[in-house]
Design a protein around this motif. Structure first.
Motif, mmCIF file in Angstrom:
data_model
loop_
_atom_site.group_PDB
_atom_site.id
_atom_site.type_symbol
_atom_site.label_atom_id
_atom_site.label_comp_id
_atom_site.label_asym_id
_atom_site.label_seq_id
_atom_site.Cartn_x
_atom_site.Cartn_y
_atom_site.Cartn_z
ATOM 1 N N VAL A 22 0.854 -1.192 0.000
ATOM 2 C CA VAL A 22 0.000 0.000 0.000
ATOM 3 C C VAL A 22 0.887 1.239 0.000
ATOM 4 C CG1 VAL A 22 -1.983 -1.078 1.172
ATOM 5 C CG2 VAL A 22 -0.172 -0.007 2.529
ATOM 6 N N SER A 23 0.282 2.372 -0.140
ATOM 7 C CA SER A 23 0.967 3.652 0.007
ATOM 8 C C SER A 23 -0.022 4.581 0.705
ATOM 9 C CB SER A 23 1.382 4.207 -1.359
ATOM 10 O OG SER A 23 2.041 5.449 -1.195
ATOM 11 N N LEU A 24 -0.008 4.530 2.043
ATOM 12 C CA LEU A 24 -0.980 5.261 2.845
ATOM 13 C C LEU A 24 -0.285 6.297 3.717
ATOM 14 C CD1 LEU A 24 -3.021 2.172 4.128
ATOM 15 C CD2 LEU A 24 -3.630 3.694 2.235
ATOM 16 N N ASP A 25 -0.774 7.528 3.698
ATOM 17 C CA ASP A 25 -0.262 8.546 4.602
ATOM 18 C C ASP A 25 -0.822 8.277 5.992
ATOM 19 O OD1 ASP A 25 1.174 9.900 2.632
ATOM 20 O OD2 ASP A 25 -0.574 11.099 2.069
ATOM 21 N N ALA A 26 0.046 8.291 6.993
ATOM 22 C CA ALA A 26 -0.348 8.018 8.371
ATOM 23 C C ALA A 26 0.421 8.953 9.300
ATOM 24 C CB ALA A 26 -0.069 6.555 8.721
ATOM 25 N N HIS A 27 0.141 8.863 10.597
ATOM 26 C CA HIS A 27 0.820 9.674 11.609
ATOM 27 C C HIS A 27 1.294 8.785 12.749
ATOM 28 C CE1 HIS A 27 -1.866 12.643 9.673
ATOM 29 N NE2 HIS A 27 -0.846 13.454 9.863
ATOM 30 N N ILE A 28 2.386 9.193 13.360
ATOM 31 C CA ILE A 28 2.890 8.529 14.559
ATOM 32 C C ILE A 28 2.750 9.515 15.708
ATOM 33 C CG2 ILE A 28 4.910 7.528 15.702
ATOM 34 C CD1 ILE A 28 5.949 6.808 12.886
ATOM 35 N N GLY A 29 2.191 9.061 16.820
ATOM 36 C CA GLY A 29 2.059 9.905 18.002
ATOM 37 C C GLY A 29 0.634 10.343 18.232
ATOM 38 N N LYS A 30 0.351 10.749 19.457
ATOM 39 C CA LYS A 30 -0.995 11.196 19.825
ATOM 40 C C LYS A 30 -1.088 12.718 19.820
ATOM 41 C CE LYS A 30 -4.059 8.055 21.374
ATOM 42 N NZ LYS A 30 -5.474 8.103 21.381
ATOM 43 N N GLY A 31 -0.171 13.396 20.520
ATOM 44 C CA GLY A 31 -0.226 14.851 20.610
ATOM 45 C C GLY A 31 0.429 15.484 19.403
ATOM 46 N N VAL A 38 2.744 4.261 5.266
ATOM 47 C CA VAL A 38 2.618 2.806 5.411
ATOM 48 C C VAL A 38 2.833 2.229 4.021
ATOM 49 C CG1 VAL A 38 1.100 0.899 6.049
ATOM 50 C CG2 VAL A 38 0.972 3.067 7.309
ATOM 51 N N VAL A 39 3.853 1.358 3.876
ATOM 52 C CA VAL A 39 4.177 0.811 2.559
ATOM 53 C C VAL A 39 3.714 -0.628 2.383
ATOM 54 C CG1 VAL A 39 6.045 2.438 2.110
ATOM 55 C CG2 VAL A 39 6.554 0.266 3.229
ATOM 56 N N ASP A 40 3.473 -1.325 3.470
ATOM 57 C CA ASP A 40 2.743 -2.587 3.390
ATOM 58 C C ASP A 40 2.081 -2.828 4.728
ATOM 59 O OD1 ASP A 40 4.407 -4.186 5.102
ATOM 60 O OD2 ASP A 40 5.605 -4.869 3.438
ATOM 61 N N ILE A 41 1.017 -3.636 4.689
ATOM 62 C CA ILE A 41 0.210 -3.822 5.893
ATOM 63 C C ILE A 41 -0.389 -5.225 5.909
ATOM 64 C CG2 ILE A 41 -1.928 -2.912 4.879
ATOM 65 C CD1 ILE A 41 -2.314 -1.441 7.650
ATOM 66 N N SER A 42 -0.592 -5.743 7.109
ATOM 67 C CA SER A 42 -1.310 -6.996 7.321
ATOM 68 C C SER A 42 -2.219 -6.784 8.518
ATOM 69 C CB SER A 42 -0.335 -8.151 7.589
ATOM 70 O OG SER A 42 0.185 -8.075 8.907
ATOM 71 N N LEU A 48 0.020 4.608 16.071
ATOM 72 C CA LEU A 48 0.004 4.752 14.623
ATOM 73 C C LEU A 48 -1.423 5.089 14.210
ATOM 74 C CD1 LEU A 48 1.466 4.497 11.886
ATOM 75 C CD2 LEU A 48 0.833 2.068 11.899
ATOM 76 N N THR A 49 -1.599 6.284 13.641
ATOM 77 C CA THR A 49 -2.928 6.715 13.210
ATOM 78 C C THR A 49 -3.087 6.402 11.732
ATOM 79 O OG1 THR A 49 -2.896 8.479 14.858
ATOM 80 C CG2 THR A 49 -4.539 8.645 13.106
ATOM 81 N N LEU A 50 -3.986 5.459 11.447
ATOM 82 C CA LEU A 50 -4.238 4.997 10.090
ATOM 83 C C LEU A 50 -5.449 5.726 9.507
ATOM 84 C CD1 LEU A 50 -3.769 1.209 10.881
ATOM 85 C CD2 LEU A 50 -2.188 2.656 9.595
ATOM 86 N N PRO A 51 -5.428 6.017 8.206
ATOM 87 C CA PRO A 51 -6.539 6.764 7.598
ATOM 88 C C PRO A 51 -7.862 6.001 7.706
ATOM 89 C CG PRO A 51 -5.072 5.891 5.902
ATOM 90 C CD PRO A 51 -4.415 5.640 7.223
ATOM 91 N N GLY A 52 -8.876 6.696 8.216
ATOM 92 C CA GLY A 52 -10.198 6.100 8.339
ATOM 93 C C GLY A 52 -10.350 5.097 9.459
ATOM 94 N N VAL A 53 -9.267 4.816 10.181
ATOM 95 C CA VAL A 53 -9.292 3.807 11.247
ATOM 96 C C VAL A 53 -9.120 4.453 12.613
ATOM 97 C CG1 VAL A 53 -8.122 1.757 12.183
ATOM 98 C CG2 VAL A 53 -8.392 2.014 9.709
ATOM 99 N N GLY A 54 -8.185 5.385 12.699
ATOM 100 C CA GLY A 54 -7.834 5.987 13.973
ATOM 101 C C GLY A 54 -6.512 5.437 14.479
#
Length: 103
Positions: A22-31, A38-42, A62-68
């Protein structure tokens, strides 16, 4: 001297589940959030490209798009790439939704 052929017992290597590229933009951290990709996922984990180095053994949000946000442990890290294992596996429909975002 002798030679023998063998067949590996585990053809899938160390993976517990199939990974999808995959090629998904994500974020690390809460604040304060750090961008990553994310370049691959399972259902059990993901491989990340990061803009800051991560430490092996650390826990991250790890904040994933549409997932949280999900909690993941960094299993390996090499410069600006890392592999992480989710503390709780993703539901199969959540995983499939993330893969579909990439198409």
């Amino acid at each position: 001297m002798f030679a023998a052929e063998f067949e590996p017992a585990d053809a899938n290597g160390r993976r517990r589940s199939m990974r999808a590229p995959v090629s998904l933009d994500a974020h690390i951290g809460k604040g304060v959030r750090t961008l990553c990709k994310v370049v691959d996922i399972s259902i059990h984990g993901a491989r990340l490209q990061t803009y800051s180095a991560l430490a092996k053994g650390s826990l991250i949000w790890l904040t994933l798009p549409g997932v949280g946000s999900v909690v993941a442990e960094v299993k390996w890290a090499d410069d600006y790439a890392a592999g992480c294992q989710f503390q709780q596996p993703l539901e199969i429909d959540v995983f499939e939704g993330l893969v579909q975002l990439n198409r």
